[in-house]
Design an enzyme around this catalytic site. Structure first.
Site, short mmCIF file in Angstrom:
data_model
loop_
_atom_site.label_atom_id
_atom_site.label_comp_id
_atom_site.label_asym_id
_atom_site.label_seq_id
_atom_site.Cartn_x
_atom_site.Cartn_y
_atom_site.Cartn_z
N HIS A 274 6.42 2.99 -7.72
CA HIS A 274 7.07 4.08 -8.39
C HIS A 274 8.63 4.07 -8.26
CE1 HIS A 274 3.12 6.50 -7.05
NE2 HIS A 274 3.00 5.19 -6.43
N GLY A 302 5.22 -3.72 -2.90
CA GLY A 302 5.09 -3.92 -4.84
C GLY A 302 4.93 -1.82 -4.64
N LYS A 303 4.68 -1.38 -4.17
CA LYS A 303 4.98 -0.16 -3.94
C LYS A 303 5.89 0.84 -4.79
CE LYS A 303 1.85 -0.04 -0.23
NZ LYS A 303 1.58 0.22 1.88
N ILE A 304 7.10 -0.02 -4.55
CA ILE A 304 8.69 1.41 -4.67
C ILE A 304 9.20 0.17 -5.84
CG2 ILE A 304 11.00 1.86 -4.40
CD1 ILE A 304 8.31 3.54 -3.60
#
Lengths: 370, 370, 370, 370
Positions: A274, A302-304
């Protein structure tokens, strides 16, 4: 002397004056600590998250609709095109129904005697009060609606809430009220609403009880997982940003953020995370809950997107303070956007994700490791 | 059905609109949880605390002046006659000096490397930054001023801060700036400022170092204790209310509240406690600090009048959010009050307290028990 | 694969078993989050802070003595030579007197009706209860004692508390009780106890009221500021470490940490900051209080030696949980140390500091800047 | 003098000594504030919740298994027969797999650079670290297992976790390790584990991705809602107590508590609520989350029996501190109980609930209101 003046603005607010607008006060007097974060959050939302067709997902936890913020803030944000999709606790949607059905909630007090309240048939959500009949009547509405033929199947929660929203909308029209409900507004404006815990709330409880009778309604959790990932993938693969606006934390926060690992780690599709992250919470990083996990930690998963870490703000304040302020700010500082109506595009978005999954090679790898 | 509708207002806020004023947003959309408490706090302040000549004491903890709230909010409240006396940490007064001396603070970030900052001579207060020279120059100002002949004696902190404020005021005039400083404003408007921990801050540190030279300046802590009690006693015995407005907590909170036990328990004078209690804090009651102690607990000590317990509000939010909102609200909703100029009345107030103490009989009891 | 295994221990605790000792449980099962921090705190205290003659200062805030932790934990730590000097709120010392005078406190509940308690003459400190007479009798004890001739002068708080401790000790002997009181233990073991806010507590209130009679007792705040700096300077200039063990936060935390800027910034003596920093608190860095300020921020001020930043731990838990655990751990894992009896060395320590100040050149600079 | 001594124990702890056991330290030195609550929690669990065949449900949120508490505390509690059923976040079960599969987690630090970690393929959960391959390999294990024929159907989460647990158990045996995993232990000891948000975690993500292939696995959320209510109904209708032991809060807390409204409000069966309530959390009641909602509020909803309100404790501390302490306490103070093996009784329990529902009359009322 250092070069601070080249890197940072001088901190010297003007005195607060009579009659100030919300947006001016925030720009003038919110300079440091959580006040500073709230001002940054307002600017991040206005200048980055809703700029240039960016997709904005909002997660709702905590008693927001009981506090009246469904009508006051969430619906206006949807109508202005500032929130494109939502993940909510079931409780926020269940209590939203009371407003759509013109039932009465009261601004009470947190300091009442609960044994007396129980005896008098009064339900308390902290300082919000209502009669036990509000529960029974809302339950009856839900049961009545879900007996309809369009509910006799397995479906994802976005579809379920869309159908439910239609009936709330029809009830509003019949009652001659409007702009009361998140579900009704989402139905009208094509905003998909998911829940990450479909059995957890009085809505889910009534669906479950009906399943012991002859109801065929069953929630397809898998579709929710994949459909939310599809929304994010469509935004990112289409060259736009994907932003998360998190109120509180809880399971909806994780469900919103896990869209990226679903794309990358599970489906093997290359992605970076994101772009913008805005959270209003009282949860701290050190006490173990995902609610308090920082955007930094999310980068390691790896979410942001690591390059966007500066585009993240956590404001530690009550959503009942932060959300109306942010809503007033962004409505003052940004024109409404064209609606994305993501609900109407759900099959198309899913197809795009499936296609990328099938071509990534990960699908074929199933079980090949260890 | 219960009678909720007779006791409590319906909770049904209007949608937030573009361009709303702070006071309207608070009245409209702050209905529950800490949002609800903040709205109650605004109304308590406006409708009760500053009604009918009531005396209002304010306690300052946390980095308020570094966040710019001295200039933005505290000075405007004093000038409007809404705050009659103050107890502050030394740190808030020390950092207030930077503004009065036109030094530069910067709105930075909490996520910087402190080892680098130390090397570069940059001081950090969470997300507020400034050069180390700001400290050295402010220290030099303090040392210069307190060398003056009027400082060569034992005095209470209200007198000390009044004298210091005069020099800040003179410096402001010389620099051609105004409305910058709490100390200067208090000097001009006759608002006494006490500190409960006179050695604890760079002001106290410089006073102490000078005492190793030839300075005769010594703080009379006893006078502070009695003078603050005298202010409260004058309000209450004169038929007015006494209110406390607590930002944060800490030693200043206790010092403000202990005025009542000083009157009742120690001096043996009949009294019932403060009337109104408003606190903005993040401190919880269960973790052991007086910062988080509730007005209820204060009732058991005689600090708060038990009949006034409804007139108490704790809002759990950052002062950097709560204070500007409350300031904007009260300036919008209440006309300025006539200044009390309590500083000018300090000998008279003390005499009234002493007289009551001497006639209570408690003074004569000294040591007679056990 | 990364090289995590080379840098960090594997996280694989053994199952908890029946009858475990505190120290073993902490070493076995406290691996992450605040549990992990508490284990690190235990090891920091045991392996670094009390190693090799290091000087340990402890600051006390929050209702520790009312919770029984004076007797249970603080006195044992002093007796084992693990705490060399103390800065306390006045309240902790005032309530410590009840224990030394054999008055009765009760383990009650936080959920009682305070209006009823006020009516019944019961004082509540959260969940600790006692009769109003406990206050009146403790006050009478204080007034009685401070009428003595040795109190008729200006003195620092370490001297004041030492003298007061002597009378508590004598009362304990008369009553046939022992090991009850922080003040009495400190008197016996030569541990100096300061307070940063001498007027703020019932002790200070009684001292102040007596000053309206014929008492000559006045607290010399300047001496406190310089004497605490002298303790730290003696440790550091003697080649030993200086550690701070902070329970809670508040004014005592700052008063303990400011010893280093007093040495460096105000007195112009070259120094690098405290070596080890251990805090048990619920205060967060973002809400504006110094209570929550991190060791990192303290580095930028010169309060903490930047090279020692790894030697700092904040554990976010209640001191009523953290302190007994840490006390049990360190008593299990480290033999008692030789007492430093810093109280007996107060004139000598002050002389060393003064000498360094006079030779630093800063004293001569007074007022020369700007 | 009041009659405090008749109602409450005197607060006078013994000094802490070298080598104390956990249970003795808690009984001796944990007297007030959250320390007092933790001691009450230990006694509530030991003396009430597990007394006389009482059924105990435990909800897991926050990073408990990553912190090693699955192996250290949760498994031992299940094995001693002290926890009869569980509701967990998916994340706790997913990370539990790493332990069962002998993968390596490390006790790291929360102060690392996440951009560097991302680059190096290291995943961070606050201060717990592991390689990205741990995720990929665990995912592959899940995908491999759920390809089996017994997974090709719609099932509730208790069944899903039981089947998954079997495969973890088999892997443990193959690897020659034991007592590592919550899932494996629950499988062996017949403890049903539910999750309230089946799509929310890497387990759910992999199940969802497989559904885009040819997997037939779908979670039956309705069954979870009814089965959890059936467990509580069986306990209460059988004359036993039902207790909830809540770690953290979140959706699992509500899912556990809503069993009572499901029985009463939705199914129309007469019941009075859970008997005992024990929560370890940092969530406060005023900030809007159900995580912080008090047992008192739950009484107004019928979730907690109003007569049992004294049998409720909230301890505001980190579960990583509270859980190992409570586990050590109860293992020391209570003999193991006979296992209930509720998993084996699932069809029978559901039948009892259905029968009561059908005879309550509520089922027939569907849709009859409004």
């Amino acid at each position: 002397m250092s070069s601070l003046n080249k890197k940072f603005p001088r901190l010297l607010p003007e005195p607060i004056k009579k009659g100030m607008k919300v947006s001016d006060l925030i720009d003038t007097a919110f300079k440091a600590y959580n006040g500073g974060r709230l001002a940054e959050a307002c600017r991040l939302f206005t200048e980055k998250m809703i700029a240039r067709e960016g997709t904005v997902g909002m997660s709702l936890t905590g008693a927001l609709t009981p506090a009246g913020l469904g009508r006051a803030a969430i619906a206006p944000l949807m109508k202005a095109g500032f929130v494109d999709w939502i993940i909510s606790t079931g409780a926020n949607l269940y209590h939203d129904l009371h407003f759509g059905l013109d039932m009465h909630l009261y601004a009470g007090s947190p300091f009442l005697n609960d044994v007396d309240l129980r005896r008098d048939g009064v339900i308390r959500i902290y300082d919000v009060l209502f009669d036990y009949d509000v529960l029974l009547d809302t339950d009856a509405f839900v049961r009545n609606v879900i007996q309809g033929p369009e509910f006799q199947k397995t479906m994802a929660t976005d579809e379920f809430h869309h159908l439910l929203g239609k009936y709330v909308y029809l009830r509003e029209k019949k009652l001659g009220i409007k702009e009361t409900s998140v579900l009704s507004t989402a139905y009208q404006y094509g905003v998909p609403i998911f829940t990450s815990s479909p059995g957890d709330s009085s809505i889910g409880m009534n669906v479950a009880a009906m399943a012991l009778r002859d109801s065929k309604l069953l929630i397809d959790v898998n579709r929710d997982v994949n459909q939310t990932a599809a929304i994010v993938y469509a935004a990112k693969s289409g060259g736009n940003t994907s932003s998360v606006f998190i109120l509180g934390g809880g399971s909806p926060k994780n469900f919103m953020l896990q869209t990226e690992p679903q794309i990358q780690e599970v489906m093997g599709i290359e992605e970076r995370g994101h772009d913008y992250f805005l959270q209003c919470t009282d949860a701290r990083p050190d006490t173990g809950g995902l609610s308090g996990a920082t955007p930094g930690e999310a980068v390691s998963w790896g979410k942001i997107d690591p390059d966007q870490l500066p585009g993240t703000v956590i404001c530690y304040t009550d959503s009942t303070i932060g959300l109306p302020l942010l809503t007033a700010y962004v409505l003052a500082r940004h024109a409404p956007r064209k609606l994305k109506r993501l609900y109407d595009r759900r099959p198309e978005l899913m197809e795009r994700l499936k296609k990328a999954y099938y071509t990534s090679g990960r699908a074929a790898e199933v079980g090949s490791k260890r």
